[in-house]
Design a protein around this motif. Structure first.
Motif, PDB file in Angstrom:
ATOM      1  N   ILE A   1       0.864  -1.182   0.000  1.00 58.26           N
ATOM      2  CA  ILE A   1       0.000   0.000   0.000  1.00 58.26           C
ATOM      3  C   ILE A   1       0.899   1.229   0.000  1.00 58.26           C
ATOM      4  O   ILE A   1       1.607   1.493   0.975  1.00 58.26           O
ATOM      5  CB  ILE A   1      -0.943   0.030   1.220  1.00 58.26           C
ATOM      6  CG1 ILE A   1      -1.565  -1.339   1.473  1.00 58.26           C
ATOM      7  CG2 ILE A   1      -2.012   1.098   1.023  1.00 58.26           C
ATOM      8  CD1 ILE A   1      -2.399  -1.875   0.347  1.00 58.26           C
ATOM      9  N   GLY A   2       0.896   1.989  -1.099  1.00 55.52           N
ATOM     10  CA  GLY A   2       1.819   3.102  -1.268  1.00 55.52           C
ATOM     11  C   GLY A   2       1.469   4.323  -0.430  1.00 55.52           C
ATOM     12  O   GLY A   2       0.361   4.465   0.093  1.00 55.52           O
ATOM     13  N   MET A   3       2.419   5.239  -0.337  1.00 60.69           N
ATOM     14  CA  MET A   3       2.306   6.418   0.513  1.00 60.69           C
ATOM     15  C   MET A   3       1.049   7.236   0.207  1.00 60.69           C
ATOM     16  O   MET A   3       0.717   7.500  -0.945  1.00 60.69           O
ATOM     17  CB  MET A   3       3.548   7.301   0.338  1.00 60.69           C
ATOM     18  CG  MET A   3       3.559   8.544   1.219  1.00 60.69           C
ATOM     19  SD  MET A   3       5.107   9.478   1.086  1.00 60.69           S
ATOM     20  CE  MET A   3       6.191   8.443   2.054  1.00 60.69           C
ATOM     21  N   ASN A   4       0.347   7.603   1.274  1.00 57.20           N
ATOM     22  CA  ASN A   4      -0.834   8.472   1.221  1.00 57.20           C
ATOM     23  C   ASN A   4      -2.023   7.865   0.475  1.00 57.20           C
ATOM     24  O   ASN A   4      -2.955   8.587   0.109  1.00 57.20           O
ATOM     25  CB  ASN A   4      -0.492   9.842   0.620  1.00 57.20           C
ATOM     26  CG  ASN A   4       0.506  10.612   1.470  1.00 57.20           C
ATOM     27  OD1 ASN A   4       0.463  10.554   2.697  1.00 57.20           O
ATOM     28  ND2 ASN A   4       1.405  11.323   0.828  1.00 57.20           N
ATOM     29  N   ALA A   5      -2.001   6.574   0.246  1.00 55.50           N
ATOM     30  CA  ALA A   5      -3.175   5.925  -0.338  1.00 55.50           C
ATOM     31  C   ALA A   5      -4.290   5.854   0.697  1.00 55.50           C
ATOM     32  O   ALA A   5      -4.038   5.841   1.906  1.00 55.50           O
ATOM     33  CB  ALA A   5      -2.827   4.523  -0.826  1.00 55.50           C
TER      34      ALA A   5
ATOM     35  N   ILE B   1      -0.858  -0.830  -4.535  1.00 59.69           N
ATOM     36  CA  ILE B   1      -1.699   0.365  -4.562  1.00 59.69           C
ATOM     37  C   ILE B   1      -0.777   1.568  -4.707  1.00 59.69           C
ATOM     38  O   ILE B   1       0.039   1.853  -3.818  1.00 59.69           O
ATOM     39  CB  ILE B   1      -2.544   0.495  -3.282  1.00 59.69           C
ATOM     40  CG1 ILE B   1      -3.264  -0.826  -2.962  1.00 59.69           C
ATOM     41  CG2 ILE B   1      -3.509   1.651  -3.415  1.00 59.69           C
ATOM     42  CD1 ILE B   1      -4.163  -1.338  -4.057  1.00 59.69           C
ATOM     43  N   ALA B   2      -0.871   2.273  -5.826  1.00 61.86           N
ATOM     44  CA  ALA B   2       0.023   3.401  -6.085  1.00 61.86           C
ATOM     45  C   ALA B   2      -0.182   4.520  -5.065  1.00 61.86           C
ATOM     46  O   ALA B   2      -1.271   4.689  -4.503  1.00 61.86           O
ATOM     47  CB  ALA B   2      -0.212   3.928  -7.496  1.00 61.86           C
TER      48      ALA B   2
ATOM     49  N   PRO C   1     -10.981   7.611  -8.564  1.00 64.49           N
ATOM     50  CA  PRO C   1     -10.854   6.327  -7.861  1.00 64.49           C
ATOM     51  C   PRO C   1      -9.809   5.441  -8.525  1.00 64.49           C
ATOM     52  O   PRO C   1      -9.534   5.579  -9.719  1.00 64.49           O
ATOM     53  CB  PRO C   1     -12.258   5.730  -7.998  1.00 64.49           C
ATOM     54  CG  PRO C   1     -12.778   6.298  -9.282  1.00 64.49           C
ATOM     55  CD  PRO C   1     -12.232   7.702  -9.348  1.00 64.49           C
ATOM     56  N   ALA C   2      -9.220   4.530  -7.742  1.00 62.44           N
ATOM     57  CA  ALA C   2      -8.153   3.680  -8.256  1.00 62.44           C
ATOM     58  C   ALA C   2      -8.660   2.767  -9.367  1.00 62.44           C
ATOM     59  O   ALA C   2      -9.720   2.159  -9.255  1.00 62.44           O
ATOM     60  CB  ALA C   2      -7.566   2.853  -7.119  1.00 62.44           C
ATOM     61  N   LYS C   3      -7.898   2.719 -10.437  1.00 60.27           N
ATOM     62  CA  LYS C   3      -8.212   1.840 -11.577  1.00 60.27           C
ATOM     63  C   LYS C   3      -6.995   1.003 -11.918  1.00 60.27           C
ATOM     64  O   LYS C   3      -5.849   1.382 -11.612  1.00 60.27           O
ATOM     65  CB  LYS C   3      -8.645   2.673 -12.787  1.00 60.27           C
ATOM     66  CG  LYS C   3      -9.922   3.468 -12.549  1.00 60.27           C
ATOM     67  CD  LYS C   3     -10.302   4.262 -13.789  1.00 60.27           C
ATOM     68  CE  LYS C   3     -11.591   5.044 -13.546  1.00 60.27           C
ATOM     69  NZ  LYS C   3     -11.984   5.852 -14.739  1.00 60.27           N
ATOM     70  N   GLU C   4      -7.249  -0.116 -12.587  1.00 55.87           N
ATOM     71  CA  GLU C   4      -6.148  -1.007 -12.936  1.00 55.87           C
ATOM     72  C   GLU C   4      -5.177  -0.322 -13.891  1.00 55.87           C
ATOM     73  O   GLU C   4      -5.577   0.261 -14.898  1.00 55.87           O
ATOM     74  CB  GLU C   4      -6.685  -2.293 -13.564  1.00 55.87           C
ATOM     75  CG  GLU C   4      -5.587  -3.281 -13.953  1.00 55.87           C
ATOM     76  CD  GLU C   4      -6.112  -4.603 -14.461  1.00 55.87           C
ATOM     77  OE1 GLU C   4      -5.441  -5.196 -15.332  1.00 55.87           O
ATOM     78  OE2 GLU C   4      -7.193  -5.048 -14.003  1.00 55.87           O
ATOM     79  N   ILE C   5      -3.898  -0.417 -13.547  1.00 53.20           N
ATOM     80  CA  ILE C   5      -2.825   0.067 -14.418  1.00 53.20           C
ATOM     81  C   ILE C   5      -2.274  -1.088 -15.244  1.00 53.20           C
ATOM     82  O   ILE C   5      -2.167  -1.001 -16.466  1.00 53.20           O
ATOM     83  CB  ILE C   5      -1.705   0.727 -13.592  1.00 53.20           C
ATOM     84  CG1 ILE C   5      -2.257   1.965 -12.851  1.00 53.20           C
ATOM     85  CG2 ILE C   5      -0.526   1.097 -14.479  1.00 53.20           C
ATOM     86  CD1 ILE C   5      -1.275   2.583 -11.881  1.00 53.20           C
TER      87      ILE C   5
END
Length: 219
Positions: A126-130, A144-145, A164-168
């Motif tokens: 889980i990346g920073m500030n997520a 998680i970027a 919102p987070a989407k698949e990269i």
């Protein structure tokens, strides 16, 4: 002056050493790297979850209101960076379908609605500030970027980002992911993992799979 929780950005705290909340389940070797946020994991990174030391002294919604409270479930070898926010269910008293979203005290007992457990499965990063929204499941090996807001489940070994987070992209091919899900290296005993570290720290899923078949599966 309060003593800082972390002394340097390179310092991590293993969650099993610091978690006391009965509603948080933590696997082996999962850690929190919270230097830049300088926040307590149970009452800073994790938010709105009854059961930390302070909230236990204030009230008990299970005994007083009969609420079924959501849990936070974290697997093995999970990496949680500084500034991460994991939103939980303690403030689920705001109803968009009601005339007001205001949580009147008189309605707190009736208005609470659980969102379901939040699950971060093994080997996720889980990346920073997520920010992880309530009731989400993050699959094994997912990334998680930084700065992402995760409002939906994330499949295993998938990189997501954005708000919102989407698949990269997927981290590996479908066949490699099937092998990784079969191996579940993060559930092996520690001595076996230590033997496999050079393979785990490489891009060759096939070599790791050969090790698994010859050294792990046969036992």
């Amino acid at each position: 002056m309060n003593q800082p929780l972390f002394n340097h950005w390179s310092e991590v705290k293993y969650l099993k050493d610091i978690v006391t909340n009965p509603l948080i389940e933590v696997g082996d070797y999962s850690y929190y790297s919270g230097y830049y946020g300088n926040q307590n994991f149970e009452d800073g990174c994790v938010r709105y979850l009854w059961g930390d030391f302070k909230s236990q002294k204030l009230f008990n919604p299970i005994e007083q209101y009969g609420w079924h409270l959501d849990k936070l479930i974290i697997g093995n070898y999970v990496c949680i960076a500084s500034g991460v926010v994991i939103l939980m269910g303690g403030n689920h008293n705001h109803h968009s379908e009601w005339a007001t979203v205001y949580p009147f005290v008189e309605q707190l007992e009736q208005s609470y609605e659980p969102k379901g457990d939040t699950v971060i499965k093994s080997d996720a990063w889980i990346g920073m500030n997520a920010m992880i929204m309530p009731g989400v499941t993050i699959g094994e090996g997912a990334i998680i970027a930084a700065g992402s807001v995760v409002s939906k489940d994330v499949p295993p070994y998938t990189i997501v980002g954005g708000n919102p987070a989407k698949e990269i992209k997927k981290r590996f091919t479908d066949s490699e992911i099937i092998k990784l899900m079969e191996m579940r290296w993060f559930d092996w005993n520690r001595k076996m993992i230590e033997r496999a570290v050079p393979l785990l720290s490489s891009s060759s899923i096939d070599k790791l799979y050969n090790f698994y078949n010859s050294e792990v599966k046969k036992k």
